[in-house]
Design a protein around this motif. Structure first.
Motif, PDB file in Angstrom:
ATOM      1  N   ARG A  97       0.841  -1.200   0.000  1.00  0.00           N
ATOM      2  CA  ARG A  97       0.000   0.000   0.000  1.00  0.00           C
ATOM      3  C   ARG A  97       0.877   1.250   0.000  1.00  0.00           C
ATOM      4  NH1 ARG A  97      -2.452  -0.851   4.333  1.00  0.00           N
ATOM      5  NH2 ARG A  97      -4.334  -1.863   3.539  1.00  0.00           N
ATOM      6  N   GLU A  98       1.931   1.210   0.795  1.00  0.00           N
ATOM      7  CA  GLU A  98       2.865   2.344   0.832  1.00  0.00           C
ATOM      8  C   GLU A  98       3.566   2.494  -0.516  1.00  0.00           C
ATOM      9  OE1 GLU A  98       6.805   3.875   3.363  1.00  0.00           O
ATOM     10  OE2 GLU A  98       5.843   1.956   3.833  1.00  0.00           O
ATOM     11  N   ASN A  99       3.957   1.368  -1.110  1.00  0.00           N
ATOM     12  CA  ASN A  99       4.600   1.434  -2.429  1.00  0.00           C
ATOM     13  C   ASN A  99       3.656   2.002  -3.478  1.00  0.00           C
ATOM     14  OD1 ASN A  99       6.998   0.385  -1.549  1.00  0.00           O
ATOM     15  ND2 ASN A  99       6.615  -1.700  -2.243  1.00  0.00           N
ATOM     16  N   LEU A 100       2.372   1.644  -3.392  1.00  0.00           N
ATOM     17  CA  LEU A 100       1.400   2.159  -4.347  1.00  0.00           C
ATOM     18  C   LEU A 100       1.249   3.668  -4.211  1.00  0.00           C
ATOM     19  CD1 LEU A 100      -0.721   1.651  -6.523  1.00  0.00           C
ATOM     20  CD2 LEU A 100      -2.380   1.142  -4.711  1.00  0.00           C
ATOM     21  N   ASP A 101       1.180   4.148  -2.980  1.00  0.00           N
ATOM     22  CA  ASP A 101       1.076   5.595  -2.763  1.00  0.00           C
ATOM     23  C   ASP A 101       2.319   6.312  -3.292  1.00  0.00           C
ATOM     24  OD1 ASP A 101      -1.358   5.205  -1.570  1.00  0.00           O
ATOM     25  OD2 ASP A 101      -0.568   5.168   0.478  1.00  0.00           O
ATOM     26  N   LEU A 102       3.500   5.724  -3.019  1.00  0.00           N
ATOM     27  CA  LEU A 102       4.747   6.343  -3.494  1.00  0.00           C
ATOM     28  C   LEU A 102       4.818   6.330  -5.016  1.00  0.00           C
ATOM     29  CD1 LEU A 102       7.286   4.839  -0.915  1.00  0.00           C
ATOM     30  CD2 LEU A 102       6.485   7.216  -1.028  1.00  0.00           C
ATOM     31  N   ALA A 103       4.409   5.194  -5.620  1.00  0.00           N
ATOM     32  CA  ALA A 103       4.449   5.101  -7.080  1.00  0.00           C
ATOM     33  C   ALA A 103       3.508   6.120  -7.719  1.00  0.00           C
ATOM     34  CB  ALA A 103       4.091   3.675  -7.520  1.00  0.00           C
ATOM     35  N   GLN A 104       2.340   6.319  -7.107  1.00  0.00           N
ATOM     36  CA  GLN A 104       1.400   7.322  -7.608  1.00  0.00           C
ATOM     37  C   GLN A 104       1.998   8.722  -7.505  1.00  0.00           C
ATOM     38  OE1 GLN A 104      -1.809   6.637  -8.858  1.00  0.00           O
ATOM     39  NE2 GLN A 104      -1.728   8.774  -9.487  1.00  0.00           N
ATOM     40  N   GLU A 105       2.647   8.968  -6.394  1.00  0.00           N
ATOM     41  CA  GLU A 105       3.278  10.281  -6.192  1.00  0.00           C
ATOM     42  C   GLU A 105       4.414  10.509  -7.187  1.00  0.00           C
ATOM     43  OE1 GLU A 105       5.717  12.694  -2.658  1.00  0.00           O
ATOM     44  OE2 GLU A 105       4.681  10.808  -2.209  1.00  0.00           O
TER      45      GLU A 105
ATOM     46  N   VAL B 295       8.684   9.603 -17.364  1.00  0.00           N
ATOM     47  CA  VAL B 295       7.244   9.412 -17.190  1.00  0.00           C
ATOM     48  C   VAL B 295       6.853   7.967 -17.484  1.00  0.00           C
ATOM     49  CG1 VAL B 295       4.955  10.104 -17.990  1.00  0.00           C
ATOM     50  CG2 VAL B 295       6.768  11.806 -17.766  1.00  0.00           C
ATOM     51  N   VAL B 296       7.387   7.403 -18.564  1.00  0.00           N
ATOM     52  CA  VAL B 296       7.069   6.019 -18.922  1.00  0.00           C
ATOM     53  C   VAL B 296       7.528   5.061 -17.832  1.00  0.00           C
ATOM     54  CG1 VAL B 296       7.546   4.166 -20.560  1.00  0.00           C
ATOM     55  CG2 VAL B 296       7.080   6.471 -21.398  1.00  0.00           C
ATOM     56  N   ASN B 297       8.719   5.280 -17.318  1.00  0.00           N
ATOM     57  CA  ASN B 297       9.218   4.415 -16.240  1.00  0.00           C
ATOM     58  C   ASN B 297       8.364   4.545 -14.991  1.00  0.00           C
ATOM     59  OD1 ASN B 297      11.300   3.455 -17.840  1.00  0.00           O
ATOM     60  ND2 ASN B 297      12.788   4.972 -17.112  1.00  0.00           N
ATOM     61  N   ALA B 298       7.944   5.772 -14.691  1.00  0.00           N
ATOM     62  CA  ALA B 298       7.108   5.981 -13.509  1.00  0.00           C
ATOM     63  C   ALA B 298       5.755   5.304 -13.689  1.00  0.00           C
ATOM     64  CB  ALA B 298       6.925   7.481 -13.259  1.00  0.00           C
ATOM     65  N   ASP B 299       5.224   5.345 -14.913  1.00  0.00           N
ATOM     66  CA  ASP B 299       3.947   4.682 -15.178  1.00  0.00           C
ATOM     67  C   ASP B 299       4.087   3.160 -15.038  1.00  0.00           C
ATOM     68  OD1 ASP B 299       1.115   4.944 -16.414  1.00  0.00           O
ATOM     69  OD2 ASP B 299       2.103   3.402 -17.625  1.00  0.00           O
ATOM     70  N   SER B 300       5.180   2.617 -15.551  1.00  0.00           N
ATOM     71  CA  SER B 300       5.416   1.164 -15.411  1.00  0.00           C
ATOM     72  C   SER B 300       5.525   0.777 -13.947  1.00  0.00           C
ATOM     73  CB  SER B 300       6.692   0.774 -16.164  1.00  0.00           C
ATOM     74  OG  SER B 300       6.567   1.012 -17.543  1.00  0.00           O
ATOM     75  N   ALA B 301       6.226   1.624 -13.173  1.00  0.00           N
ATOM     76  CA  ALA B 301       6.366   1.345 -11.741  1.00  0.00           C
ATOM     77  C   ALA B 301       5.010   1.420 -11.034  1.00  0.00           C
ATOM     78  CB  ALA B 301       7.346   2.326 -11.112  1.00  0.00           C
ATOM     79  N   LEU B 302       4.155   2.359 -11.456  1.00  0.00           N
ATOM     80  CA  LEU B 302       2.829   2.479 -10.853  1.00  0.00           C
ATOM     81  C   LEU B 302       1.983   1.247 -11.166  1.00  0.00           C
ATOM     82  CD1 LEU B 302       0.639   4.017  -9.370  1.00  0.00           C
ATOM     83  CD2 LEU B 302       0.154   5.265 -11.489  1.00  0.00           C
ATOM     84  N   ILE B 303       2.021   0.805 -12.405  1.00  0.00           N
ATOM     85  CA  ILE B 303       1.265  -0.396 -12.778  1.00  0.00           C
ATOM     86  C   ILE B 303       1.747  -1.608 -11.988  1.00  0.00           C
ATOM     87  CG2 ILE B 303       0.807  -2.021 -14.661  1.00  0.00           C
ATOM     88  CD1 ILE B 303       0.839   0.362 -16.573  1.00  0.00           C
ATOM     89  N   GLU B 304       3.050  -1.761 -11.860  1.00  0.00           N
ATOM     90  CA  GLU B 304       3.610  -2.876 -11.086  1.00  0.00           C
ATOM     91  C   GLU B 304       3.198  -2.790  -9.628  1.00  0.00           C
ATOM     92  OE1 GLU B 304       7.953  -4.920 -10.033  1.00  0.00           O
ATOM     93  OE2 GLU B 304       7.846  -3.132 -11.305  1.00  0.00           O
ATOM     94  N   ALA B 305       3.176  -1.553  -9.076  1.00  0.00           N
ATOM     95  CA  ALA B 305       2.765  -1.375  -7.679  1.00  0.00           C
ATOM     96  C   ALA B 305       1.296  -1.746  -7.494  1.00  0.00           C
ATOM     97  CB  ALA B 305       3.007   0.069  -7.241  1.00  0.00           C
ATOM     98  N   GLU B 306       0.463  -1.400  -8.474  1.00  0.00           N
ATOM     99  CA  GLU B 306      -0.947  -1.762  -8.401  1.00  0.00           C
ATOM    100  C   GLU B 306      -1.133  -3.276  -8.429  1.00  0.00           C
ATOM    101  OE1 GLU B 306      -2.832   2.156 -10.669  1.00  0.00           O
ATOM    102  OE2 GLU B 306      -2.391   0.327 -11.782  1.00  0.00           O
ATOM    103  N   ILE B 307      -0.411  -3.925  -9.329  1.00  0.00           N
ATOM    104  CA  ILE B 307      -0.503  -5.391  -9.423  1.00  0.00           C
ATOM    105  C   ILE B 307      -0.032  -6.043  -8.133  1.00  0.00           C
ATOM    106  CG2 ILE B 307       0.415  -7.421 -10.599  1.00  0.00           C
ATOM    107  CD1 ILE B 307       0.504  -5.735 -13.169  1.00  0.00           C
TER     108      ILE B 307
END
Length: 452
Positions: free
Chosen positions: A384-392, A411-423
């Motif tokens: 959950r913390e990783n998801l919040d950080l990835a969103q930020e 931006v692309v890397n941050a989006d990939s990290a956000l998707i991975e955090a969501e999964i």
């Protein structure tokens, strides 16, 4: 079981007849109740309880009077011959043979009778009656075990549908975000403020996200089919889930569950009843050494005649009756009863060993389930913390890119990290729910938690 019929009717009312395919909107509790009523395993287990009750009636009937009637009409084309010695004073001197043939009987005869036996003493009867009642208890425990297994399977299948449903929602949200970014980047490229490679990079990300959403849709459809099979619901009916993972994953409840102790496992009740059945079988075999005593009675009327029309004349009919007591005393059976008794004793020892093993195994199962749930709760907090950080991080990278101080790659890397955090977050939530079910099973609480 009193809610089963009501729940089935509720489902029938919730089916939508306005669509080509019927649709049932489900909650977890409704899914469980429907499955308990309609799953093949529980249906057969309930039938088994009815069979055991019928067995008790069957065994009880052996102690009641056994009455049978009989009726016969016989015709002798040739009356049997009886040979008598040809000797004085009844001999025939004119007959050279040493025997005289004589026919005793008539051409036609008939009989009407009633036979009755009543058990007076049979040690094995009472043991068998107790065994039949104990078998009923075992089938009741088997039904509880079957229902527990169905609850476990339905819960896990239901959570699988929820996870895939949430993955579709997140994939759609991610796709919308990528489409917005792609549109902005294309506009910048057309205005000469972004390179073509930046557009291509985001397009690749967009294609990957779309593929992920399609895979999630396929997994969602498959998981719904699995849930319907576990529930015993027709595959022609579509289902809609009315809850979310967040609704079913309250941390307070999980922490309370960790503090609970075992309330007993139905498997131990099953094993205890099996031991009782073998002990009763031991008593049954031992009782075979005792004699059996029965009361016997019969009444019969018979008639006869040389012509068929005279057989049923009242004057040709005579009555007879018999009352008596019979005793059957076992003397020697080649030691077969002794062998059966030894087998019973060995079987009891085996079941006792199994009970000790199950007790230790269930303790270890509780320890393992609690450890896994604690670990999953910790991982859930981290994800959950990783998801919040990835969103930020994504929002910051996007703002920097829009203001021209950041790169498209960032931006692309941050989006990939956000998707991975969501999964990862969804996986952690799903693992927590599965660990919760496993702990409920280990504690023997699956039946008690039907309303959760």
């Amino acid at each position: 079981m009193k809610n089963y019929l009501f729940t089935a009717l509720v489902f029938l009312l919730t089916f939508s007849g306005m669509q080509a395919q019927e649709v049932a909107q489900l909650t977890l509790n409704e899914s469980i109740l429907y499955a308990i009523e309609n799953n093949v395993t529980t249906k057969n287990a309930r039938l088994e309880t009815l069979i055991s009750k019928a067995t008790v009636k069957e065994k009880t009937a052996l102690g009641l009077p056994q009455i049978n009637g009989s009726f016969n009409v016989d015709y002798n084309p040739q009356i049997p011959v009886v040979f008598l010695p040809n000797q004085p004073p009844f001999g025939d001197p004119s007959n050279p043979s040493d025997v005289i043939p004589a026919r005793f009987g008539v051409s036609y005869s008939s009989g009407l009778g009633v036979n009755m036996t009543q058990m007076i003493f049979d040690g094995s009867f009472f043991v068998g009656l107790r065994a039949a009642k104990t078998l009923t208890q075992l089938t009741d425990f088997d039904l509880v075990k079957a229902e527990n297994d169905v609850i476990e399977n339905v819960k896990k299948a239901y959570f699988g549908v929820l996870v895939n449903q949430e993955r579709i929602r997140l994939a759609a949200s991610n796709l919308a975000r990528i489409d917005s970014l792609l549109k902005e980047t294309k506009a910048l490229n057309e205005a000469g403020f972004a390179e073509k490679i930046e557009v291509s990079r985001i397009q690749v990300q967009r294609n990957n996200t779309f593929s992920q959403m399609e895979r999630s849709r396929t997994a969602w459809e498959i998981s719904k089919e699995i849930l319907k099979i576990q529930m015993g619901m027709p595959l022609t009916v579509d289902i809609l889930i009315a809850e979310t993972l967040q609704d079913l994953n309250p941390e307070e409840e999980l922490n309370q569950l960790l503090a609970l102790e075992s309330e007993g496992r139905v498997e131990l009740d099953q094993l205890k009843t099996q031991i009782e059945l073998v002990q009763l079988d031991l008593k049954f075999n031992t009782s075979q050494y005792m004699p059996t005593i029965d009361f016997i009675g019969n009444a019969r009327r018979t008639g006869a005649g040389n012509q068929m029309n005279t057989v049923f004349d009242k004057k040709n009919w005579f009555g007879s009756s018999l009352l008596g007591v019979s005793m059957n005393i076992p003397i020697f059976d080649g030691l077969s009863k002794s062998a059966r008794i030894q087998k019973n004793k060995y079987t009891i020892n085996q079941l006792e060993n199994q009970r000790f093993f199950l007790n230790d195994n269930f303790k270890n199962e509780i320890f393992t389930a609690k450890s896994n749930l604690k670990n999953d709760l910790n991982l859930l907090d981290i994800q959950r913390e990783n998801l919040d950080l990835a969103q930020e991080v994504f929002e910051i990278a996007r703002i920097k890119y829009q203001e021209g101080v950041g790169s498209n790659l960032e931006v692309v890397n941050a989006d990939s990290a956000l998707i991975e955090a969501e999964i990862n977050y969804l996986a952690a939530m799903y693992d927590g729910l599965i660990s919760k079910v496993n702990l409920e099973k280990a504690l023997g609480l699956l039946k008690a938690n039907l309303n959760n």
